[in-house]
Design a protein around this motif. Structure first.
Motif, PDB file in Angstrom:
ATOM      1  N   THR A  69      38.687  34.445  43.384  1.00  0.00           N
ATOM      2  CA  THR A  69      39.607  33.316  43.226  1.00  0.00           C
ATOM      3  C   THR A  69      40.310  33.338  41.871  1.00  0.00           C
ATOM      4  OG1 THR A  69      37.839  31.857  42.410  1.00  0.00           O
ATOM      5  CG2 THR A  69      38.299  31.828  44.780  1.00  0.00           C
ATOM      6  N   HIS A  70      39.760  34.072  40.902  1.00  0.00           N
ATOM      7  CA  HIS A  70      40.450  34.183  39.606  1.00  0.00           C
ATOM      8  C   HIS A  70      40.671  35.645  39.208  1.00  0.00           C
ATOM      9  CE1 HIS A  70      36.477  34.968  37.814  1.00  0.00           C
ATOM     10  NE2 HIS A  70      36.040  33.896  38.470  1.00  0.00           N
ATOM     11  N   THR A  71      40.798  36.513  40.205  1.00  0.00           N
ATOM     12  CA  THR A  71      41.089  37.919  39.959  1.00  0.00           C
ATOM     13  C   THR A  71      42.595  38.156  40.017  1.00  0.00           C
ATOM     14  OG1 THR A  71      38.972  38.642  40.897  1.00  0.00           O
ATOM     15  CG2 THR A  71      40.744  40.275  40.824  1.00  0.00           C
ATOM     16  N   PRO A  72      43.184  38.844  39.041  1.00  0.00           N
ATOM     17  CA  PRO A  72      44.624  39.129  39.072  1.00  0.00           C
ATOM     18  C   PRO A  72      45.033  39.820  40.368  1.00  0.00           C
ATOM     19  CG  PRO A  72      43.712  39.692  36.932  1.00  0.00           C
ATOM     20  CD  PRO A  72      42.544  39.359  37.810  1.00  0.00           C
ATOM     21  N   HIS A  73      46.205  39.434  40.884  1.00  0.00           N
ATOM     22  CA  HIS A  73      46.824  39.974  42.093  1.00  0.00           C
ATOM     23  C   HIS A  73      46.217  39.442  43.383  1.00  0.00           C
ATOM     24  CE1 HIS A  73      49.081  42.676  39.548  1.00  0.00           C
ATOM     25  NE2 HIS A  73      47.957  43.142  39.017  1.00  0.00           N
ATOM     26  N   VAL A  74      45.137  38.677  43.313  1.00  0.00           N
ATOM     27  CA  VAL A  74      44.589  38.017  44.495  1.00  0.00           C
ATOM     28  C   VAL A  74      45.194  36.630  44.571  1.00  0.00           C
ATOM     29  CG1 VAL A  74      42.522  37.120  45.634  1.00  0.00           C
ATOM     30  CG2 VAL A  74      42.443  39.325  44.445  1.00  0.00           C
ATOM     31  N   ILE A  75      45.914  36.351  45.650  1.00  0.00           N
ATOM     32  CA  ILE A  75      46.632  35.078  45.748  1.00  0.00           C
ATOM     33  C   ILE A  75      45.971  34.075  46.696  1.00  0.00           C
ATOM     34  CG2 ILE A  75      48.838  36.033  45.044  1.00  0.00           C
ATOM     35  CD1 ILE A  75      49.659  36.298  47.916  1.00  0.00           C
ATOM     36  N   THR A  90      48.013  39.287  57.974  1.00  0.00           N
ATOM     37  CA  THR A  90      49.242  39.933  57.531  1.00  0.00           C
ATOM     38  C   THR A  90      48.932  41.285  56.906  1.00  0.00           C
ATOM     39  OG1 THR A  90      49.126  38.925  55.331  1.00  0.00           O
ATOM     40  CG2 THR A  90      50.229  37.650  57.062  1.00  0.00           C
ATOM     41  N   PRO A  91      49.967  42.102  56.643  1.00  0.00           N
ATOM     42  CA  PRO A  91      49.719  43.426  56.053  1.00  0.00           C
ATOM     43  C   PRO A  91      49.029  43.393  54.692  1.00  0.00           C
ATOM     44  CG  PRO A  91      51.896  43.367  57.044  1.00  0.00           C
ATOM     45  CD  PRO A  91      51.382  41.961  57.078  1.00  0.00           C
ATOM     46  N   GLY A  94      52.191  42.012  45.987  1.00  0.00           N
ATOM     47  CA  GLY A  94      52.698  43.372  46.103  1.00  0.00           C
ATOM     48  C   GLY A  94      53.059  43.698  47.538  1.00  0.00           C
ATOM     49  N   ASP A  95      52.956  44.974  47.905  1.00  0.00           N
ATOM     50  CA  ASP A  95      53.307  45.399  49.255  1.00  0.00           C
ATOM     51  C   ASP A  95      52.187  46.252  49.850  1.00  0.00           C
ATOM     52  OD1 ASP A  95      53.560  47.926  48.069  1.00  0.00           O
ATOM     53  OD2 ASP A  95      55.728  47.717  47.812  1.00  0.00           O
ATOM     54  N   VAL A  96      52.498  46.873  50.977  1.00  0.00           N
ATOM     55  CA  VAL A  96      51.488  47.650  51.699  1.00  0.00           C
ATOM     56  C   VAL A  96      50.954  48.801  50.867  1.00  0.00           C
ATOM     57  CG1 VAL A  96      51.093  49.113  53.731  1.00  0.00           C
ATOM     58  CG2 VAL A  96      52.414  47.014  53.956  1.00  0.00           C
ATOM     59  N   SER A  97      51.776  49.355  50.000  1.00  0.00           N
ATOM     60  CA  SER A  97      51.307  50.465  49.166  1.00  0.00           C
ATOM     61  C   SER A  97      50.199  50.016  48.226  1.00  0.00           C
ATOM     62  CB  SER A  97      52.467  51.070  48.366  1.00  0.00           C
ATOM     63  OG  SER A  97      52.957  50.138  47.426  1.00  0.00           O
ATOM     64  N   ASN A  98      50.263  48.763  47.744  1.00  0.00           N
ATOM     65  CA  ASN A  98      49.191  48.238  46.908  1.00  0.00           C
ATOM     66  C   ASN A  98      47.901  48.070  47.698  1.00  0.00           C
ATOM     67  OD1 ASN A  98      51.894  46.549  45.788  1.00  0.00           O
ATOM     68  ND2 ASN A  98      50.665  47.585  44.227  1.00  0.00           N
ATOM     69  N   VAL A  99      48.058  47.584  48.923  1.00  0.00           N
ATOM     70  CA  VAL A  99      46.887  47.424  49.791  1.00  0.00           C
ATOM     71  C   VAL A  99      46.230  48.769  50.043  1.00  0.00           C
ATOM     72  CG1 VAL A  99      46.104  46.743  52.092  1.00  0.00           C
ATOM     73  CG2 VAL A  99      47.789  45.339  50.879  1.00  0.00           C
ATOM     74  N   ARG A 100      47.029  49.770  50.342  1.00  0.00           N
ATOM     75  CA  ARG A 100      46.471  51.095  50.612  1.00  0.00           C
ATOM     76  C   ARG A 100      45.741  51.657  49.404  1.00  0.00           C
ATOM     77  NH1 ARG A 100      51.828  53.387  53.762  1.00  0.00           N
ATOM     78  NH2 ARG A 100      51.368  52.432  55.800  1.00  0.00           N
ATOM     79  N   ILE A 130      41.412  47.162  42.452  1.00  0.00           N
ATOM     80  CA  ILE A 130      42.577  46.265  42.413  1.00  0.00           C
ATOM     81  C   ILE A 130      43.443  46.556  41.202  1.00  0.00           C
ATOM     82  CG2 ILE A 130      43.302  43.863  42.172  1.00  0.00           C
ATOM     83  CD1 ILE A 130      40.809  43.101  43.856  1.00  0.00           C
ATOM     84  N   ALA A 131      42.807  46.716  40.042  1.00  0.00           N
ATOM     85  CA  ALA A 131      43.578  46.998  38.814  1.00  0.00           C
ATOM     86  C   ALA A 131      44.349  48.304  38.940  1.00  0.00           C
ATOM     87  CB  ALA A 131      42.626  47.041  37.623  1.00  0.00           C
ATOM     88  N   ALA A 132      43.692  49.334  39.494  1.00  0.00           N
ATOM     89  CA  ALA A 132      44.352  50.632  39.610  1.00  0.00           C
ATOM     90  C   ALA A 132      45.487  50.622  40.628  1.00  0.00           C
ATOM     91  CB  ALA A 132      43.310  51.691  40.009  1.00  0.00           C
ATOM     92  N   ALA A 133      45.430  49.707  41.591  1.00  0.00           N
ATOM     93  CA  ALA A 133      46.459  49.643  42.640  1.00  0.00           C
ATOM     94  C   ALA A 133      47.780  49.113  42.140  1.00  0.00           C
ATOM     95  CB  ALA A 133      45.962  48.780  43.799  1.00  0.00           C
TER      96      ALA A 133
END
Length: 429
Positions: A311-317, A401-402, A351-357, A425-428
């Motif tokens: 809940t307080h991790t960067p890029h997690v919304i 969602t993606p 971000g987008d799907v590339s971040n998820v991957r 997550i940070a590396a993505a």
């Protein structure tokens, strides 16, 4: 009355009659000696209890069925070869001859596909509702052909909770059954029969087995529903297969009473369609059950810690985990899940799907595996794996969602798991 932890080890089996084996033996036998002609006739007719052919019943599988029935508080159970076999058999058994099933859109992908696309080919139709806890929507969907309401006690991957008790009351007021999939919490966290559910199904592949090494499913019957109430003609029709030894035809409701449903599952579905649980897989599931309370307790504690961290991790919304105190369903957690809601959670990233991957490919401890309830921690993107067959409008409505990632938390050290997620997550990005 013994505790759940005791029953997980001992229920449904005694060493007497099994050459005093403390652990349930694996009965790797296709068939069993009928001993004599009269006993064989009575076994086939269901007058005498015993084993004749492993497509119908097997001693190892029988021990698993008895144990899970005891843990769920049912009168009987039938183990099958997979969780989807359990779901399909239960829904078909209730919906035969043009019945309709009410269900939410946030089910596991294969269940949505079964109800929305496949079972209609057999004359069983589904009426989907957006929110299974919307009693007005459910009641509006009930028709003369409606046979059952089907829901997951904890939805996957949203972890939304089904408010079982009022839904059961509504269903029973209209003479229809409540069937629930209790795979995610397992009976250790929730026993739906205590809140009015009539039939409980599981993919025992998941938390019950707990080690990702055996596929299986089970159907448990509460034994309280009146299948002869007029909505279910399949239970009152006389059947040759259950005729008395003298040839008198009987119906399932007449012959088996409270056990009509679970007997029909075994005699018509398991025996005819043949999705048989193997003795070896049943043995692995029995071994898994012995440590179910300890495993699930740790997994729940770790899942809550990880959900709070995310809940307080960067890029997690957004984090989906009903066990967090900030969720709208927290009152249902207190009512149904005092031990926790389970080991799965999901989160949405920017971000987008590339971040998820890159997140999926970047974890070192989390394995990219389409399973849950394993001793290992698992990660997956539901939109591409577990929910790919779900219609787009349902996926969007339920947040699949993606950019959604699902986790199943295992037994590793929670700090190691958090560190693994953080680095991925940070590396993505």
């Amino acid at each position: 009355m013994t505790d759940f932890r005791t029953d997980a080890i001992h229920a449904g089996y005694t060493a007497t009659g099994h050459d005093d084996a403390v652990s349930v033996p694996i009965y790797a036998s296709a068939a069993f000696d009928l001993e004599n002609s009269l006993r064989g006739r009575d076994l086939a007719a269901g007058v005498t209890q015993g084993f004749e052919y492993s497509r119908v019943a097997n001693p190892t599988v029988d021990a698993l069925e008895r144990r899970i029935a005891a843990l769920e508080g049912g009168i009987g159970a039938v183990a099958v070869s997979s969780g989807m076999a359990a779901v399909s058999y239960a829904l078909m058994c209730a919906g035969e001859r043009g019945g309709r099933i009410i269900a939410p859109t946030n089910l596991y992908g294969a269940s949505v596909d079964a109800l929305g696309d496949f079972l209609p080919q057999f004359g069983i139709e589904a009426d989907f509702v957006d929110d299974i806890n919307d009693l007005d929507a459910i009641e509006a969907a009930i028709r003369p052909e409606t046979r059952a309401i089907f829901a997951e006690t904890v939805a996957n991957p949203s972890t939304e909770i089904t408010d079982i008790e009022p839904i059961a009351e509504l269903a029973h007021r209209h003479g229809i059954a409540l069937i629930v999939d209790n795979t995610v919490p397992t009976p250790y966290l929730l026993r739906p029969i205590e809140f009015g559910a009539d039939i409980v199904v599981h993919s025992t592949t998941k938390g019950i087995t707990g080690h990702g090494n055996a596929i299986g499913g089970v159907i448990v019957d509460a034994g309280r529903f009146d299948w002869a109430n007029g909505r279910f003609p399949q239970f009152t029709q006389e059947q040759q297969v259950i005729a008395d030894p003298d040839g008198t035809l009987r119906s399932f409701a007449d012959k088996y009473g409270a056990e009509a449903f679970i007997r029909r599952i075994r005699i018509k579905y398991l025996r005819t369609f043949g999705a048989v649980q193997s003795a070896f897989n049943a043995y692995l599931q029995l071994i898994g059950l012995e440590t179910l309370p300890q495993r699930v307790s740790q997994q729940v504690a770790s899942a809550r810690t990880i959900a709070e961290h995310l809940t307080h991790t960067p890029h997690v919304i957004k984090v989906n985990y009903s066990g967090l105190g900030s969720t709208p369903q927290y009152d249902l957690v207190a009512k149904y899940f005092p031990r926790g809601v389970g080991q799965i959670l999901s989160f949405l990233v920017d971000g987008d799907v590339s971040n998820v991957r890159r997140i999926l490919d970047g974890t070192k401890l989390f394995a990219y595996v389409p399973n849950i309830g394993d001793a290992r921690s698992l990660i997956v993107d539901p939109v591409n794996i577990t929910h790919r067959e779900v219609p787009e409008r349902y996926k969007l409505a339920d947040g699949v969602t993606p950019n959604l990632i699902r986790l199943s938390i295992g037994l590793e050290d929670v700090n190691d798991l958090i560190a693994d997620l953080d680095q991925a997550i940070a590396a993505a990005y």
